[in-house]
Design a protein around this motif. Structure first.
Motif, PDB file in Angstrom:
ATOM      1  N   PRO A 263       0.861  -1.191   0.000  1.00 45.51           N
ATOM      2  CA  PRO A 263       0.000   0.000   0.000  1.00 45.51           C
ATOM      3  C   PRO A 263       0.895   1.238   0.000  1.00 45.51           C
ATOM      4  N   LEU A 264       0.697   2.129  -0.953  1.00 38.56           N
ATOM      5  CA  LEU A 264       1.611   3.265  -1.089  1.00 38.56           C
ATOM      6  C   LEU A 264       1.349   4.334  -0.040  1.00 38.56           C
ATOM      7  N   ARG A 331      14.101  -8.096  -6.823  1.00 33.10           N
ATOM      8  CA  ARG A 331      12.897  -7.293  -6.611  1.00 33.10           C
ATOM      9  C   ARG A 331      11.959  -7.372  -7.812  1.00 33.10           C
TER      10      ARG A 331
END
Ligand code: ADP
Ligand code: ZN
Ligand code: ZN
Length: 801
Positions: A263-264, A331
């Motif tokens: 969640p940003l 990543r």
């Protein structure tokens, strides 16, 4: 279409244009632009790129294409057009650009064979040909029949033929499958004679196994039968065996833990929204994502790419070569799994080729790679991301001298998609564009978890000297080092450039040992006990007495990584040190192994050069020491201050990225210099303003563009004369608004016994400059290159030496 327009594989000014070739009827429906073909060119057969087709030509005696090297195009129409654009922008040959766009495996290799033309002729070469019509040049060379061969060639009885060999080969693997049903396997086993134990075991094994297809080698190991058992059953028609293409996957043995979008934060969301808008509306825009290390830029990249993939489009992510660590790859692989291809120069040629083919065959959606990955043959690009956009390695230093940033923007215009340039220390050029509104600025001002930036202290090494400390460690750094060792926390020690200042000097007469071929100091290498030149590779023994005055007080000075390592082992024998520099990471995979070693806590100190400055994200690093901050500051390069600031900021960012807070110690002999002061405060904005003022004063980028002409020749007088002539010619072609500096000797006035002179042009808008530069190249490359004169022109140079 019956005629192909071909760019041939001869990088020279005379051949940098299209040649027409007839397409034999059998291939007329097959040949397409972007394919490689073999064509006759003079006495040879060489590789060429088809760039177009046509029906008519003015060429009188049209030659015919000899072979097709591809059955589908390797360059699509967008890339062909892009290649021509790059050739214009960088004053390079088209064929050089096409090669730069393709994996190295596709560079042609030429094989030379000797072929009989006249079989009935009395040949004095029977011993050589041995009944064959064609032999390899190497075999002919080895024989003592070369004079006879020469005669037969001149009489036309034999000919030398060049064959274009394609090194781009796929790897095949033998796969075994049952040729009968599951029950069939069992009944076949029943029917075998009693003593066929191996065959029976193999059939039962296959029957019981989960999978339907096996690698032959693997199967024989697992079922514990020799390979012949498999072949025997293949012969009987119970098993079938076939060759299947496999990819050489460098990450085969690594598994990547799947990650999900986080969640940003509000700030991240605000920065990402405009990018998503561009993706949604298919519009091109360049964004400058400016945020300190650890502010969550990569998460924004990942989530933007996610949107792109959802739209069925593709993404290119560029990272600096040395930052392409397993951590970085992890990543992207962790988020997008097998949708990711990875391209960098530490892969083998075969691995690179296979990764490229995954892209071409649309088996992946994302490519993460170094500079040349900007040419990934995607046809439906949705975003291009350049991380650490200020890195100078995005500029290629050989022909074609392109900058990946410019290429990215050009491709994104074509695909109508966004470009995102990310950095904590943007290049002055990019930040100035963002200030002017050419790029849109997106800012992340906070580190994740509100972690504050590490405390930085700047230590004046002149003071240390005055107070009697002759060690390479200041008191402060040494105390902190000991403290971390006691607390079992990790330290990164950073030294600028490999063995940079380890040179030999006579204390009596001041003699410094120089390379006899280059005007550069030789570097002392302790392990090999040699003096080496980093420019031409020259090496020699370490002298015991001064070659100049005969004194025995000759000794080495300065600090190379090896010397620091030695001093550490003297001062802190209990410390476990990992050293990372060009010497210890030369072998494939060494880089990864050393980092793994450090990450797993098996070492206390990571000591290294540039290559440890970025990408590292280890929770246990709480101290970063920079041993000599100013080695780069005094280079003859207008970007010296910028590079110093960027590097120091970057290195400092390695400390305290997680729970534990970090400290940074910067040792310097120029503590008052603004780039060191402001890097200590991590104050990019002030650095930017200060440096822009300097650039304006010096008429440097981003206020002016640059073009650097370098002339080299073994004869100094000739170099000077030619450079003077070129300068005068260019001066006559440009306006008063442009500035021409030179001719002057280059900062390294001689490399490899060749003298170097240069002239630098600073300009803003100069429509007649490029035509003039092209004239210079045409004139000198055509006529004089055989005299050993070389002229290179670097548009927007990053290496000023
Ligand atoms: P940068 O690329 O700017 O250096 P990263 O994207 O690597 O920053 O983020 C730094 C750290 O913060 C990483 O460990 C990352 O997983 C974490 N992070 C990033 N965004 C978020 C978020 N929205 N919520 C929680 N953690 C985040
Ligand atoms: Zn001496
Ligand atoms: Zn040299």
């Amino acid at each position: 279409m019956t005629i192909a327009r071909v760019i041939v594989d001869v990088p020279s000014i005379g051949t940098d244009k299209e040649f027409d070739y007839f397409i034999p009827e059998k291939w007329q429906d097959m040949v397409q632009p972007g394919m490689r073909v073999a064509v006759p060119f003079g006495p040879r057969t060489i590789q060429g790129f088809v760039i177009g087709l046509k029906e008519k030509t003015d060429v009188q005696q049209l030659k015919t294409i000899s072979r097709l090297l591809d059955i589908t195009p390797v360059l699509n129409s967008e890339l062909l057009r892009l290649g021509e654009w790059i050739a214009e922008q960088t004053l390079s040959f088209k064929v050089s650009v096409f090669h730069a766009m393709l994996p190295a495996a596709m560079k042609a290799k030429y094989d030379k064979v000797i072929r009989k033309t006249n079989r009935s002729a009395q040949l004095s070469l029977d011993g050589l040909f041995n009944g064959k019509d064609e032999i390899h040049w190497k075999d002919a060379e080895k024989s003592n029949l070369l004079p006879a061969l020469h005669k037969e060639i001149s009489e036309g009885n034999v000919e030398v033929v060049y064959i274009v060999k394609d090194r781009a080969q796929t790897k095949k693997m033998k796969k075994v499958e049952p040729a009968v049903s599951k029950d069939g396997l069992l009944s076949a086993a029943e029917d075998l004679p009693k003593n066929a134990v191996n065959q029976k075991r193999l059939l039962h094994y296959i029957h019981d196994a989960q999978e339907k297809s096996f690698e032959s080698k693997d199967l024989s190991l697992r079922a514990k039968v020799p390979r012949q058992t498999i072949s025997a059953l293949v012969k009987k028609g119970i098993l079938s065996e076939k060759n299947e293409e496999v990819y050489r996957d460098p990450y085969k043995h690594k598994s990547f833990k799947r990650t999900n979008p986080l969640p940003l934060t509000e700030e991240q969301q605000r920065a990402m929204d405009p990018i998503l808008e561009s993706i949604k509306t298919n519009s091109h825009k360049t964004y400058m994502l400016y945020g300190v290390t650890g502010s969550g830029k990569t998460e924004i990249y990942l989530q933007s790419i996610h949107e792109v993939i959802k739209k069925g489009k593709e993404a290119i992510v560029l990272v600096p070569e040395i930052a392409l660590t397993p951590q970085m790859v992890e990543r992207f692989k962790g988020r997008f799994g097998s949708d990711v291809a990875v391209l960098h120069s530490r892969l083998s040629i075969g691995e690179q080729y296979d990764e490229w083919r995954k892209i071409q065959k649309k088996e992946v959606k994302v490519v993460v790679g170094a500079r040349s990955a900007v040419f990934a043959p995607f046809e439906n690009l949705g975003i291009i991301i350049i991380d650490e956009e200020h890195e100078t390695s995005y500029k290629q230093e050989e022909i074609p001298r392109y900058h990946a940033r410019d290429v990215a923007v050009e491709r994104a215009k074509f695909h109508q998609c966004p470009v995102v340039l990310g950095s904590a220390t943007p290049s002055l050029e990019s930040f100035a564009r963002a200030q002017k509104g050419i790029y849109q600025l997106l800012t992340l001002s906070k580190r994740m978890n509100e972690k504050s930036l590490p405390d930085v202290s700047i230590v004046d090494m002149r003071e240390e000297m005055r107070s009697g400390n002759r060690s390479m460690f200041s008191k402060e750094l040494f105390e902190k080092l000991k403290n971390r060792l006691a607390k079992r926390e990790q330290t990164v020690l950073f030294l600028n450039r490999r063995g940079h200042s380890t040179f030999l000097m006579c204390r009596d007469c001041g003699f410094v040992m120089q390379c006899p071929h280059c005007d550069i100091t030789l570097t002392f290498h302790r392990y090999s006990n040699e003096m080496k030149c980093h420019y031409c590779g020259f090496h020699t023994e370490v002298p015991q007495i001064c070659p100049e005055c005969g004194s025995s007080h000759i000794r080495y000075f300065g600090t190379g990584t090896q010397k620091v390592e030695e001093e550490l082992s003297k001062l802190l024998p209990e410390a476990r040190v990992v050293r990372m520099d060009v010497d210890t990471t030369g072998r494939k995979g060494a880089h990864e192994r050393l980092l793994d070693h450090f990450q797993s806590g098996k070492a206390d100190i990571l000591l290294g050069t540039q290559m440890i400055a970025k990408g590292l994200d280890f929770p246990n690093i709480t101290l970063v020491g920079v041993l000599s901050a100013d080695t780069m500051l005094h280079l003859p390069d207008f970007r010296a201050a910028e590079k110093t600031f960027q590097l120091l900021t970057q290195v400092s960012g390695r400390a305290g990225r997680h729970e534990l807070s970090g400290e940074v110690v910067i040792q310097t002999y120029s503590p008052e210099h603004y780039s060191i002061q402001l890097a200590g405060k991590q104050d990019y904005d002030r650095f930017y303003r200060r440096e822009m003022a300097m650039r304006k004063l010096g008429s440097y980028p981003p206020f002016y563009y640059l073009a650097l002409i370098t002339v080299q020749h073994a004869d100094l007088m000739k170099v000077v004369a030619v450079t003077e002539k070129i300068s005068a010619y260019i001066q006559s072609k440009i306006s008063d608004a442009a500035i021409l500096l030179g001719p002057v000797a280059s900062p390294i006035p001689r490399i490899n016994d060749r003298y170097r002179y240069q002239c630098l042009i600073k300009y803003k808008r100069e429509p007649s400059l490029f035509p003039a530069l092209n004239k210079v190249l045409e004139h000198y490359q055509g006529k004089l290159s055989r005299n050993g004169l070389s002229i290179s022109i670097d548009v927007n140079p990053y290496m000023m030496i």
